[in-house]
Design a protein around this motif. Sequence first.
Motif, mmCIF file in Angstrom:
data_model
loop_
_atom_site.group_PDB
_atom_site.id
_atom_site.type_symbol
_atom_site.label_atom_id
_atom_site.label_comp_id
_atom_site.label_asym_id
_atom_site.label_seq_id
_atom_site.Cartn_x
_atom_site.Cartn_y
_atom_site.Cartn_z
ATOM 1 N N SER A 48 -11.721 4.575 7.074
ATOM 2 C CA SER A 48 -10.610 4.624 6.208
ATOM 3 C C SER A 48 -9.896 3.167 6.565
ATOM 4 C CB SER A 48 -9.553 5.883 6.815
ATOM 5 O OG SER A 48 -8.833 5.383 8.161
ATOM 6 N N GLY A 49 -8.852 3.197 5.560
ATOM 7 C CA GLY A 49 -7.939 1.726 5.683
ATOM 8 C C GLY A 49 -7.073 1.781 6.951
ATOM 9 N N GLY A 50 -6.645 3.157 7.372
ATOM 10 C CA GLY A 50 -5.828 3.198 8.186
ATOM 11 C C GLY A 50 -6.783 2.822 9.559
ATOM 12 N N LEU A 56 3.782 1.742 3.848
ATOM 13 C CA LEU A 56 3.537 3.229 3.696
ATOM 14 C C LEU A 56 3.161 3.900 5.182
ATOM 15 C CD1 LEU A 56 1.568 3.777 0.370
ATOM 16 C CD2 LEU A 56 3.890 4.250 0.615
ATOM 17 N N PRO A 111 0.681 4.981 6.874
ATOM 18 C CA PRO A 111 -0.405 4.638 7.677
ATOM 19 C C PRO A 111 -0.028 3.130 8.596
ATOM 20 C CG PRO A 111 -1.088 4.610 5.361
ATOM 21 C CD PRO A 111 0.336 4.852 5.751
ATOM 22 N N VAL A 112 0.777 2.374 8.341
ATOM 23 C CA VAL A 112 0.829 1.038 8.863
ATOM 24 C C VAL A 112 1.748 1.098 10.390
ATOM 25 C CG1 VAL A 112 1.684 -1.321 8.493
ATOM 26 C CG2 VAL A 112 0.518 -0.181 6.367
ATOM 27 N N SER A 137 2.005 -6.253 5.156
ATOM 28 C CA SER A 137 1.505 -5.404 4.452
ATOM 29 C C SER A 137 1.941 -5.798 3.101
ATOM 30 C CB SER A 137 2.253 -3.761 4.681
ATOM 31 O OG SER A 137 1.713 -2.890 3.594
ATOM 32 N N ASP A 190 -2.769 -6.296 5.630
ATOM 33 C CA ASP A 190 -2.945 -4.712 5.272
ATOM 34 C C ASP A 190 -3.145 -5.042 3.534
ATOM 35 O OD1 ASP A 190 -2.975 -2.253 4.089
ATOM 36 O OD2 ASP A 190 -0.684 -2.106 4.269
ATOM 37 N N ALA A 213 -4.381 -2.726 1.383
ATOM 38 C CA ALA A 213 -4.601 -1.675 0.966
ATOM 39 C C ALA A 213 -4.435 -1.765 -0.807
ATOM 40 C CB ALA A 213 -3.935 -0.461 1.402
ATOM 41 N N HIS A 214 -3.352 -2.537 -1.284
ATOM 42 C CA HIS A 214 -3.214 -2.691 -2.654
ATOM 43 C C HIS A 214 -3.360 -3.941 -3.271
ATOM 44 C CE1 HIS A 214 0.327 0.356 -1.359
ATOM 45 N NE2 HIS A 214 -0.913 0.617 -1.468
ATOM 46 N N SER A 243 -8.573 -0.604 1.921
ATOM 47 C CA SER A 243 -8.843 0.756 1.561
ATOM 48 C C SER A 243 -9.736 1.089 0.698
ATOM 49 C CB SER A 243 -7.318 1.447 1.741
ATOM 50 O OG SER A 243 -7.799 2.768 1.382
ATOM 51 N N GLN A 291 -9.988 4.417 -0.337
ATOM 52 C CA GLN A 291 -9.578 5.776 -0.558
ATOM 53 C C GLN A 291 -9.286 5.973 -1.962
ATOM 54 O OE1 GLN A 291 -5.930 7.025 -1.322
ATOM 55 N NE2 GLN A 291 -5.104 7.172 0.620
ATOM 56 N N LYS A 339 -6.797 3.635 -4.343
ATOM 57 C CA LYS A 339 -6.969 2.238 -4.202
ATOM 58 C C LYS A 339 -7.793 1.753 -5.314
ATOM 59 C CE LYS A 339 -4.570 3.665 -0.981
ATOM 60 N NZ LYS A 339 -3.873 3.133 0.384
ATOM 61 N N GLY A 367 -12.391 5.644 3.116
ATOM 62 C CA GLY A 367 -13.140 4.439 3.380
ATOM 63 C C GLY A 367 -12.319 3.431 3.837
HETATM 64 C C1 LIG Z 1 -3.460 3.526 1.432
HETATM 65 C C2 LIG Z 1 -2.814 2.665 2.283
HETATM 66 C C3 LIG Z 1 -3.236 2.349 3.722
HETATM 67 C C4 LIG Z 1 -4.375 3.081 4.558
HETATM 68 O O1 LIG Z 1 -5.508 3.468 3.859
HETATM 69 P P1 LIG Z 1 -6.329 4.960 4.023
HETATM 70 O O2 LIG Z 1 -7.600 4.672 3.625
HETATM 71 O O3 LIG Z 1 -5.470 6.018 3.387
HETATM 72 O O4 LIG Z 1 -5.808 5.168 5.667
HETATM 73 C C5 LIG Z 1 -2.663 1.549 4.363
HETATM 74 N N1 LIG Z 1 -1.595 0.804 3.662
HETATM 75 C C6 LIG Z 1 -1.263 0.993 2.662
HETATM 76 C C7 LIG Z 1 -0.043 0.434 2.040
HETATM 77 C C8 LIG Z 1 -1.802 2.082 1.639
HETATM 78 O O5 LIG Z 1 -1.202 2.393 0.788
#
Ligand SMILES: *Cc1c(COP(=O)(O)O)cnc(C)c1O
Length: 398
Positions: A66-68, A93, A95-96, A138, A164, A166-167, A188, A190, A193, A200
């Motif tokens: 996962s991203g986390g 978000l 998970p950070v 992030s 980070d 993720a975006h 991420s 997920q 994303k 993932g």
């Molecule tokens: C989704 C997200 C993550 C982590 O991703 P996961 O795959 O859901 O664990 C980390 N940081 C941000 C800003 C996110 O939106």
Amino acid sequence: MTERFTGSFTQQEPIPEEGIEAALAVLRHGRLHRYNTAPGETAETALLEQEFAELVGAKYCLAVASGGYALGCALRAVGVKPGDRVLTNAFTLAPVPGAIAALGAEPVFVGVTESLTIDLADLAEKVCDPRAKVLMLSHMRGHLCDMDRLMKICTAAGVTVIEDCAHTMGAAWDGVPSGRHGRVGCYSTQTYKHANSGEGGLLVTDDEEVAARAIILSGSYMLYERHLAAPGPEVFERVKYHTPNVSGRMDNLRAAILRPQLRALEGQVARWNARYALVEDGLRGVPGLTVIERDPRGRFVGSSIQFLLLDWAPSRVRTVLERCAARGVELKWFGGGEPVGFTSRYDSWRYVEAPPMPLTDRVLRGIVDMRLPLTFSEDDCALIARIIRAEVGAVYQS
Ligand SMILES: *Cc1c(COP(=O)(O)O)cnc(C)c1O
């Protein structure tokens, strides 16, 4: 006639046929575990890592669960220990800060500006804390800060940067892919994303020891020689007895689904940005509504859009949200007292002792957020903008 939108804000596109075919092949041969390979076979996961490293121009890449997980793995791999402080964004978000807290480390929040990027003046002060040696940056909702200035501040203070992304998969600052400025970049895959394998994550770095530690951490059972985007065995010799296994591997099924999506990423970014531009244009010039201007040095991915209703009374923001929802437009607000869905805030994470941040609070109270899935047509985007425009205008004038 009052226009209504009827699409779904949570519906992504289907997996491309090529990905479905590749996934079926993995299911048919049954070797889903990344280290379960037939003689002479290269696992889908290893190929994904090689291709993603090439895509972002990194030496090393690791695919994870996962991203986390990628964030936590990166923190461990750069040497964060329990009790350390880790700087991170107040606007991000769950998970950070969660990845930081999971290590027994302490998140220290850095403020957000009206551009929705990290407040570099606040960062410049907070990097002076001798207990804070890492910044987990992030790129929240794809807003890229001035990365040259940020890296200068952190380098001068000896602070390691983990990104980070993720975006920001597919985004870049001044031509350099997002995730390639700091020591480690984390992505991420997920569902919500920029590439979708359900769950993932991907981690990239040019640092050979960080890469080797991350691979061992992810649960390589000393099978690291089966990686294609990894350092040589001599690097693993240096770290392998000192690095715990914190299992979080990716499997071949998800990797198979992702490889064709990464090949299509460039085209998807263009489609997202066309949709973003339509909504953004439609929201310009609405009294009381602030469009977030982007620094032209950043190339972003418009998979969601934010605007500010700065200094509005909470009850009036809620009225806007309700009126838009009644017309099918789902907006999220970062100013609510309680976290709803993903809109939690630094003061919602009560396991962290966070002093109040009045400038940041003012911005957070104004942030309205909306997803832009690629299942929306360009006409849908224009319609959504008309609805928001009308409803914000009506409440503003009332
Ligand atoms: C989704 C997200 C993550 C982590 O991703 P996961 O795959 O859901 O664990 C980390 N940081 C941000 C800003 C996110 O939106």
